[in-house]
Design a protein around this motif. Sequence first.
Motif, PDB file in Angstrom:
ATOM      1  N   ALA A 254       0.816  -1.213   0.000  1.00 41.80           N
ATOM      2  CA  ALA A 254       0.000   0.000   0.000  1.00 41.80           C
ATOM      3  C   ALA A 254       0.847   1.259   0.000  1.00 41.80           C
ATOM      4  O   ALA A 254       0.442   2.285  -0.552  1.00 41.80           O
ATOM      5  CB  ALA A 254      -0.928   0.003   1.217  1.00 41.80           C
ATOM      6  N   GLU A 255       2.045   1.194   0.623  1.00 44.09           N
ATOM      7  CA  GLU A 255       2.903   2.374   0.670  1.00 44.09           C
ATOM      8  C   GLU A 255       4.334   1.947   0.958  1.00 44.09           C
ATOM      9  O   GLU A 255       4.581   1.037   1.743  1.00 44.09           O
ATOM     10  CB  GLU A 255       2.417   3.335   1.764  1.00 44.09           C
ATOM     11  N   ASP A 256       5.270   2.620   0.335  1.00 35.91           N
ATOM     12  CA  ASP A 256       6.696   2.449   0.591  1.00 35.91           C
ATOM     13  C   ASP A 256       7.339   3.799   0.338  1.00 35.91           C
ATOM     14  O   ASP A 256       7.678   4.137  -0.791  1.00 35.91           O
ATOM     15  CB  ASP A 256       7.295   1.359  -0.301  1.00 35.91           C
ATOM     16  N   SER A 257       7.467   4.594   1.392  1.00 38.93           N
ATOM     17  CA  SER A 257       7.932   5.973   1.268  1.00 38.93           C
ATOM     18  C   SER A 257       9.152   6.212   2.154  1.00 38.93           C
ATOM     19  O   SER A 257       9.225   5.682   3.261  1.00 38.93           O
ATOM     20  CB  SER A 257       6.838   6.949   1.710  1.00 38.93           C
ATOM     21  N   PRO A 258      10.084   7.055   1.693  1.00 33.84           N
ATOM     22  CA  PRO A 258      11.193   7.421   2.560  1.00 33.84           C
ATOM     23  C   PRO A 258      10.681   8.210   3.757  1.00 33.84           C
ATOM     24  O   PRO A 258       9.713   8.963   3.655  1.00 33.84           O
ATOM     25  CB  PRO A 258      12.094   8.289   1.674  1.00 33.84           C
ATOM     26  N   SER A 259      11.343   8.014   4.877  1.00 35.24           N
ATOM     27  CA  SER A 259      10.958   8.697   6.107  1.00 35.24           C
ATOM     28  C   SER A 259      12.210   8.907   6.943  1.00 35.24           C
ATOM     29  O   SER A 259      13.313   8.581   6.508  1.00 35.24           O
ATOM     30  CB  SER A 259       9.909   7.856   6.839  1.00 35.24           C
ATOM     31  N   ARG A 260      12.039   9.408   8.150  1.00 38.65           N
ATOM     32  CA  ARG A 260      13.166   9.634   9.066  1.00 38.65           C
ATOM     33  C   ARG A 260      12.769   9.214  10.471  1.00 38.65           C
ATOM     34  O   ARG A 260      11.614   9.340  10.861  1.00 38.65           O
ATOM     35  CB  ARG A 260      13.570  11.104   9.084  1.00 38.65           C
ATOM     36  N   THR A 261      13.759   8.730  11.216  1.00 37.86           N
ATOM     37  CA  THR A 261      13.536   8.425  12.630  1.00 37.86           C
ATOM     38  C   THR A 261      13.383   9.732  13.394  1.00 37.86           C
ATOM     39  O   THR A 261      13.640  10.817  12.851  1.00 37.86           O
ATOM     40  CB  THR A 261      14.716   7.617  13.221  1.00 37.86           C
ATOM     41  N   ASN A 262      12.993   9.645  14.658  1.00 39.47           N
ATOM     42  CA  ASN A 262      12.837  10.859  15.474  1.00 39.47           C
ATOM     43  C   ASN A 262      14.134  11.656  15.578  1.00 39.47           C
ATOM     44  O   ASN A 262      14.095  12.870  15.739  1.00 39.47           O
ATOM     45  CB  ASN A 262      12.337  10.500  16.872  1.00 39.47           C
ATOM     46  N   ASP A 263      15.277  10.967  15.461  1.00 40.83           N
ATOM     47  CA  ASP A 263      16.549  11.683  15.551  1.00 40.83           C
ATOM     48  C   ASP A 263      17.169  11.949  14.173  1.00 40.83           C
ATOM     49  O   ASP A 263      18.350  12.268  14.057  1.00 40.83           O
ATOM     50  CB  ASP A 263      17.528  10.965  16.468  1.00 40.83           C
ATOM     51  N   GLY A 264      16.374  11.808  13.097  1.00 37.41           N
ATOM     52  CA  GLY A 264      16.792  12.237  11.777  1.00 37.41           C
ATOM     53  C   GLY A 264      17.444  11.208  10.873  1.00 37.41           C
ATOM     54  O   GLY A 264      17.813  11.528   9.749  1.00 37.41           O
ATOM     55  N   ARG A 265      17.582   9.967  11.318  1.00 35.69           N
ATOM     56  CA  ARG A 265      18.183   8.936  10.465  1.00 35.69           C
ATOM     57  C   ARG A 265      17.165   8.442   9.449  1.00 35.69           C
ATOM     58  O   ARG A 265      15.970   8.410   9.718  1.00 35.69           O
ATOM     59  CB  ARG A 265      18.696   7.773  11.323  1.00 35.69           C
ATOM     60  N   PRO A 266      17.622   8.010   8.258  1.00 37.21           N
ATOM     61  CA  PRO A 266      16.675   7.548   7.235  1.00 37.21           C
ATOM     62  C   PRO A 266      16.033   6.212   7.602  1.00 37.21           C
ATOM     63  O   PRO A 266      16.671   5.347   8.212  1.00 37.21           O
ATOM     64  CB  PRO A 266      17.537   7.417   5.975  1.00 37.21           C
ATOM     65  N   LYS A 267      14.778   6.083   7.240  1.00 38.96           N
ATOM     66  CA  LYS A 267      14.041   4.829   7.347  1.00 38.96           C
ATOM     67  C   LYS A 267      12.984   4.849   6.260  1.00 38.96           C
ATOM     68  O   LYS A 267      12.945   5.776   5.449  1.00 38.96           O
ATOM     69  CB  LYS A 267      13.413   4.653   8.738  1.00 38.96           C
ATOM     70  N   ARG A 268      12.149   3.833   6.223  1.00 39.51           N
ATOM     71  CA  ARG A 268      11.052   3.783   5.252  1.00 39.51           C
ATOM     72  C   ARG A 268       9.732   3.593   5.987  1.00 39.51           C
ATOM     73  O   ARG A 268       9.690   2.964   7.051  1.00 39.51           O
ATOM     74  CB  ARG A 268      11.267   2.624   4.277  1.00 39.51           C
ATOM     75  N   TRP A 269       8.670   4.126   5.406  1.00 43.38           N
ATOM     76  CA  TRP A 269       7.302   3.918   5.890  1.00 43.38           C
ATOM     77  C   TRP A 269       6.689   2.904   4.928  1.00 43.38           C
ATOM     78  O   TRP A 269       6.348   3.230   3.798  1.00 43.38           O
ATOM     79  CB  TRP A 269       6.540   5.237   5.878  1.00 43.38           C
ATOM     80  N   VAL A 270       6.611   1.638   5.374  1.00 44.15           N
ATOM     81  CA  VAL A 270       6.185   0.539   4.515  1.00 44.15           C
ATOM     82  C   VAL A 270       4.907  -0.069   5.091  1.00 44.15           C
ATOM     83  O   VAL A 270       4.895  -0.538   6.231  1.00 44.15           O
ATOM     84  CB  VAL A 270       7.285  -0.542   4.408  1.00 44.15           C
ATOM     85  N   VAL A 271       3.843  -0.052   4.281  1.00 46.76           N
ATOM     86  CA  VAL A 271       2.551  -0.595   4.703  1.00 46.76           C
ATOM     87  C   VAL A 271       2.095  -1.647   3.701  1.00 46.76           C
ATOM     88  O   VAL A 271       2.099  -1.404   2.493  1.00 46.76           O
ATOM     89  CB  VAL A 271       1.482   0.513   4.825  1.00 46.76           C
ATOM     90  N   VAL A 272       1.714  -2.810   4.216  1.00 44.34           N
ATOM     91  CA  VAL A 272       1.107  -3.869   3.408  1.00 44.34           C
ATOM     92  C   VAL A 272      -0.267  -4.161   3.989  1.00 44.34           C
ATOM     93  O   VAL A 272      -0.521  -3.913   5.168  1.00 44.34           O
ATOM     94  CB  VAL A 272       1.985  -5.151   3.389  1.00 44.34           C
ATOM     95  N   ARG A 273      -1.150  -4.691   3.137  1.00 45.35           N
ATOM     96  CA  ARG A 273      -2.487  -5.063   3.631  1.00 45.35           C
ATOM     97  C   ARG A 273      -3.102  -6.070   2.674  1.00 45.35           C
ATOM     98  O   ARG A 273      -2.772  -6.095   1.487  1.00 45.35           O
ATOM     99  CB  ARG A 273      -3.390  -3.853   3.794  1.00 45.35           C
TER     100      ARG A 273
END
Length: 132
Positions: free
Chosen positions: A30-49
Amino acid sequence: MAHLHLTAIIVEDYDEAIDFFVRALGFELAEDSPSRTNDGRPKRWVVVRPPGAETGILLARADGEHQLAAVGDQHAGRVGFFFRVDDFDAAFLRMRDAGVEFLTESRTEPYGRVAVFRDIAGNRWDLLGPAA
């Protein structure tokens, strides 16, 4: 109106988890977007359903030793997720053929058909279907 929008599963690797949920379980990405942790490090926002479902699963990559220790044991060894399908036999066979590890044979209970399987992280799920 209210509904449960997301629940999270801690995983070791985004891409392996996406592959498992999409290929083996038949979920949609459903979604795979770049994001950041609370302290600014890169992560991804990945949602499946599951196709057509409102509620999704956020695939959250473990961050640090504490979260790594929780991978696969989010429910202390109990079944913590329940995946209901309309055609139990077809889903069971498709998942088994895709390499999903079933921990039990399928059985019939008063509430329907059930078999326990393990996800990519090691968490236990019930595959549920209507009574035969």
